[in-house]
Every structure is written in structure tokens, then in C-alpha cells.
Design a protein around this motif. Structure first.
Motif, PDB file in Angstrom:
ATOM      1  N   UNK A   1     -10.211 -15.531  -9.353  1.00 40.32           N
ATOM      2  CA  UNK A   1     -10.492 -17.170  -8.456  1.00 40.32           C
ATOM      3  C   UNK A   1     -11.829 -16.925  -8.863  1.00 40.32           C
ATOM      4  N   UNK A   2     -12.271 -18.145  -9.638  1.00 45.61           N
ATOM      5  CA  UNK A   2     -13.706 -17.823 -10.135  1.00 45.61           C
ATOM      6  C   UNK A   2     -14.284 -19.967  -9.119  1.00 45.61           C
ATOM      7  N   UNK A   3     -15.083 -19.629  -9.630  1.00 44.13           N
ATOM      8  CA  UNK A   3     -16.008 -20.681  -8.874  1.00 44.13           C
ATOM      9  C   UNK A   3     -17.575 -21.257  -9.039  1.00 44.13           C
ATOM     10  N   UNK A   4     -17.809 -22.300  -8.825  1.00 46.52           N
ATOM     11  CA  UNK A   4     -19.530 -22.887  -8.924  1.00 46.52           C
ATOM     12  C   UNK A   4     -20.102 -21.940  -8.164  1.00 46.52           C
ATOM     13  N   UNK A   5     -19.744 -21.666  -6.867  1.00 51.70           N
ATOM     14  CA  UNK A   5     -20.774 -20.717  -6.216  1.00 51.70           C
ATOM     15  C   UNK A   5     -20.842 -19.421  -6.119  1.00 51.70           C
ATOM     16  N   UNK A   6     -19.199 -19.115  -7.267  1.00 46.14           N
ATOM     17  CA  UNK A   6     -19.608 -17.354  -7.291  1.00 46.14           C
ATOM     18  C   UNK A   6     -20.229 -16.953  -8.109  1.00 46.14           C
TER      19      UNK A   6
ATOM     20  N   UNK B   1     -25.434 -26.593 -12.420  1.00 41.26           N
ATOM     21  CA  UNK B   1     -26.134 -27.336 -10.887  1.00 41.26           C
ATOM     22  C   UNK B   1     -26.121 -26.043  -9.724  1.00 41.26           C
ATOM     23  N   UNK B   2     -25.483 -25.808  -9.812  1.00 43.83           N
ATOM     24  CA  UNK B   2     -25.495 -24.983  -9.246  1.00 43.83           C
ATOM     25  C   UNK B   2     -26.070 -23.725  -8.691  1.00 43.83           C
ATOM     26  N   UNK B   3     -26.789 -23.345 -10.104  1.00 44.39           N
ATOM     27  CA  UNK B   3     -27.412 -22.051 -10.160  1.00 44.39           C
ATOM     28  C   UNK B   3     -28.775 -22.682  -9.571  1.00 44.39           C
ATOM     29  N   UNK B   4     -29.172 -23.801 -10.287  1.00 41.81           N
ATOM     30  CA  UNK B   4     -30.637 -24.693 -10.211  1.00 41.81           C
ATOM     31  C   UNK B   4     -31.168 -25.240  -9.068  1.00 41.81           C
ATOM     32  N   UNK B   5     -29.774 -25.856  -8.262  1.00 41.93           N
ATOM     33  CA  UNK B   5     -30.112 -26.364  -7.502  1.00 41.93           C
ATOM     34  C   UNK B   5     -29.473 -26.017  -5.433  1.00 41.93           C
ATOM     35  N   UNK B   6     -27.876 -25.620  -6.386  1.00 42.73           N
ATOM     36  CA  UNK B   6     -27.989 -24.631  -4.741  1.00 42.73           C
ATOM     37  C   UNK B   6     -26.451 -25.152  -4.592  1.00 42.73           C
ATOM     38  N   UNK B   7     -25.820 -24.467  -3.774  1.00 38.52           N
ATOM     39  CA  UNK B   7     -24.375 -25.481  -3.802  1.00 38.52           C
ATOM     40  C   UNK B   7     -24.130 -24.588  -2.092  1.00 38.52           C
ATOM     41  N   UNK B   8     -23.237 -25.491  -1.419  1.00 43.36           N
ATOM     42  CA  UNK B   8     -23.318 -24.992   0.440  1.00 43.36           C
ATOM     43  C   UNK B   8     -22.577 -24.194  -0.068  1.00 43.36           C
ATOM     44  N   UNK B   9     -22.660 -23.040   1.331  1.00 39.16           N
ATOM     45  CA  UNK B   9     -21.883 -21.938   1.215  1.00 39.16           C
ATOM     46  C   UNK B   9     -20.301 -22.685   1.955  1.00 39.16           C
ATOM     47  N   UNK B  10     -19.061 -22.996   2.126  1.00 44.02           N
ATOM     48  CA  UNK B  10     -17.919 -23.427   2.639  1.00 44.02           C
ATOM     49  C   UNK B  10     -17.733 -21.912   2.958  1.00 44.02           C
ATOM     50  N   UNK B  11     -16.550 -21.679   4.310  1.00 45.22           N
ATOM     51  CA  UNK B  11     -15.611 -21.276   4.862  1.00 45.22           C
ATOM     52  C   UNK B  11     -14.573 -20.961   3.526  1.00 45.22           C
ATOM     53  N   UNK B  12     -13.877 -19.686   3.689  1.00 44.73           N
ATOM     54  CA  UNK B  12     -12.442 -20.217   2.697  1.00 44.73           C
ATOM     55  C   UNK B  12     -11.233 -20.179   3.439  1.00 44.73           C
ATOM     56  N   UNK B  13     -10.685 -20.680   2.372  1.00 44.29           N
ATOM     57  CA  UNK B  13      -9.448 -21.354   2.902  1.00 44.29           C
ATOM     58  C   UNK B  13      -7.756 -20.077   2.582  1.00 44.29           C
TER      59      UNK B  13
END
Length: 304
Positions: A71-76, A106-118
Motif C-alpha cells: 500500500x502506498x499513499x500521499x502521506x507515506x 502538495x503532501x510534500x510542500x504543504x503537509x497532509x494530516x496524520x490519520x489513524x490506520x484502519x
RNA sequence: GGGGAGAUACCAAAGUGGCCAACUGGGGUAGACUGUAAAUCUACUGUCGUACGACUUCGGAGGUUCGAAUCCUUCUCUCCCCA
């Protein structure tokens, strides 16, 4: 760390790779690929990964590093790039990030909030309910669990509704409570550049590139990874259509035509993202010297 | 040569007297976007206008009718079947 991250964005097939390499060489730096599909190891033709020569000319990061099965996503991506930048900025004043995945950038430049795993089972269950009970039932439930998200989320987009519900159900707290709405401060400067060209020319390039991919053996690549087709990372232009061909739903010619059309759509979508809020300075990909000049002028200490 | 079917907006295609500027899909254009993001979703798409609206459309020409994309006549073109 301090230094400057130069972002080079733009639609697919506009010529980001070549232009990026020229810029990177000029500044003697390395490239971070911000491409949600080029990170995967098993695919290269359909994702238009830089050629071996290009990869040799400039060191690239985040190209073909993980498996489609991960799994991969913007936060990772955000975390990994920040780690990578920390190291790079010890050696380089300027790092170039090249790619077309606006959300990753944008995730790199501005950040993305931490979300709990599901629990993946919860997502599956919700998807099933969406199919069986319909979107309205789920939006109704969201209204109860998270009225704030209910107001903010695109209620016609089941992916958004499902995400909000998934987090709310999993944690017992509203999804909206995890979102900060703020832009994270970065310990480095950011210069944003986007590439575009005349639409007709871009579409020509797209069509040609699809033909080249086919000649380069895209169909064989698709056959090779057929066993992985269930992964969302393969719900990708170029792969979907050829899977359809392999299923006998369309002819090869039709599939290729579909790839061209869907790639054009994709390019438009990317442009929409980069055009948002006038954040980018736009250039033509055939004038890297202008871009270099502009970067020079805007580097810290280069005030003018 | 004889018989039949059809020509609708960029394309495909529905509509067979008023609810039609015309369903739907594709294409195109614009937009949204906080973990599948090359995903997912939205709007617009005859002309003019921000809009109420006005104007010109359904192969060409003529006609019937209060009213036609829809009915009639005729012309042009396309397709199919029999020769």
C-alpha cells in the motif's frame, strides 16, 4: 536543514522528464520523482519511467522503489521524501522534484494530516454496503457520525463519503476531528514551476507516446503483471484498457484508442490541479534556460 | 433495371404533430480534491447574454397545419436486397 526545493509539475507527456534532467544537471543536483505510478517496480513502459540513460544522467529518487502489492499513499510519500530531503540538503543547496501527481507534491510542500490506520475489512464492508444499499444510506450515516464532514465532503463522491465514514467508524471519532486545515511549515524554500504547451501539440505528443509504448511492448508488460490486476495501483491509464482487451471486451485497436483518450483526460485533470490558486509559475518545456534563469533569480540571497 | 431503408448538433444515436434547442453516450472545455489521486466526483457543451430570455437549427426546396425534426410533394446523397 535549509535549501530550496524546486517543484516541476505539469501534465503527462509535456516533457517534464527531459526538462527536469536539464535543470538538474545545470544545478548539479538530484531529482525526486513525484509520480504516484512511477514508484512501482513492476511497471515501466506504461508509467513512462525515465530511460536508463536518463536515470544515469541524473540520480532519481522514488522511481520503481516499491511493489504494486504494497500500500502506498500521499502521506507515506510525504514522510519518505522529507527524510530523503533531509539527507539531500546536507549535500545540495537545491533539489528538484519532478512529477505530475499534484496531491503527492502538495503532501510534500504543504503537509497532509496524520490519520489513524484502519482495518481493511471495514473498508471492504463499507464498499459492499455502498453497492448494495446505495450512497444515500451512507451519507445519511455520515450525517449522524460526523456532521462537519457531511457539510464539507462531496456527497456525490462515494470515495470521499466512504473515507470519512471509515475513519469515523474505526476510531469512534468524527473524521473531521483529524483534519487541521493548516499548511505545514517546511524548513526549506519552495519554488513551484509548471510546464504547459499548446493543447493540440500536447494531444499529439500523447497520441504518439501511446503508440511508442505499444511498440516498446506495453502489451507484454500488461500480460506479465496480469496476476496483480486487482490492485488499485493498476487502475491506471494504459493498463485498464489493455486488461479489457485481454478480456476480449474490446479490440486491440479500440483499446489503444481508449488509452489515448483517457490519457488526454488525465492530462486535463492534472492541469486543473496545477492551475489551482495561481501557485505555479508556468513555462514552456522547450525553454529550460528560461526556467533556470527564473530559478536563479528566485533562489534565496538572489533577491531582485 | 426492380424493391426496401435512411439522412438529426464535433461523432454515434433517440425523438415520429405542441411537454424539442432536441434523450443518452462518446469527444471537448472548465472545476473539485486531506491516504486507491493516472483513483473518484461535478458542471457546461447551437449562437448571443451573467441571467429571465432572444435568435437560428434536425440533408435541400416547396407545401399542409394555429403549430413540423416529426405529415405531404419533390430534389440530392447514402445504405441494403433482388436482378
Amino acid at each position: 536543514m535549509n535549501g530550496t526545493l524546486v517543484v516541476l509539475g505539469g501534465p503527462t507527456a509535456v516533457g517534464k522528464t527531459a526538462c527536469g534532467i536539464e535543470i538538474a544537471r545545470h544545478f548539479g543536483t538530484e531529482i525526486i520523482s513525484a509520480d504516484s505510478r512511477q514508484v512501482y517496480r513492476e511497471t515501466s513502459i506504461g508509467t513512462a519511467v525515465p530511460s536508463p540513460e536518463e536515470l544515469k544522467a541524473v540520480k532519481h529518487h522514488f522511481v520503481q522503489t516499491i511493489s504494486l502489492e504494497n500500500t502506498y499513499n500521499a502521506s507515506m510519500f510525504e514522510h519518505q521524501v522529507l527524510d530523503c530531503l533531509q539527507e539531500l540538503f546536507t549535500r545540495k543547496q537545491l533539489v528538484l522534484m519532478v512529477g505530475g501527481s499534484g496531491m503527492y507534491i502538495d503532501a510534500v510542500c504543504e503537509g497532509i494530516d496524520e490519520l489513524p490506520g484502519t482495518d481493511p475489512r471495514l473498508r471492504k464492508q463499507l464498499l459492499k454496503r455502498f453497492e448494495e444499499e446505495g450512497l444515500e444510506v451512507l451519507t445519511g450515516e455520515l450525517k449522524e457520525l460526523d456532521p462537519v464532514s457531511y457539510e464539507k465532503v462531496d456527497l456525490k463522491n462515494h470515495m470521499r463519503v466512504l473515507k470519512a465514514l471509515e475513519i469515523s467508524l474505526q476510531t469512534g471519532k468524527p473524521y473531521s476531528s483529524f483534519l487541521s486545515d493548516s499548511i505545514k511549515e517546511r524548513p526549506f524554500g519552495i519554488i513551484r514551476i509548471a510546464l504547459d504547451m499548446e493543447r493540440e501539440v500536447l494531444y499529439d505528443r500523447i497520441n504518439q507516446r501511446v503508440e511508442q509504448m505499444m511498440e516498446a511492448g506495453l502489451l507484454e508488460e500488461v500480460k506479465r503483471i496480469q496476476h496483480l490486476r486487482g490492485y488499485t495501483a493498476l487502475k491506471t491509464v494504459g493498463y485498464r484498457e489493455l486488461f479489457k482487451y485481454l478480456d476480449g471486451e474490446v479490440s486491440l485497436e479500440e483499446a489503444v484508442d481508449l488509452i489515448k483518450r483517457h490519457t488526454r483526460k488525465f492530462a486535463r485533470k492534472q492541469l486543473t490541479w496545477f492551475r489551482k490558486e495561481d501557485r505555479y509559475r508556468w513555462f514552456s518545456p522547450d525553454k529550460p534556460e528560461e526556467i533556470i534563469h527564473w530559478i536563479d533569480k528566485h533562489l534565496p540571497g538572489q533577491d531582485s
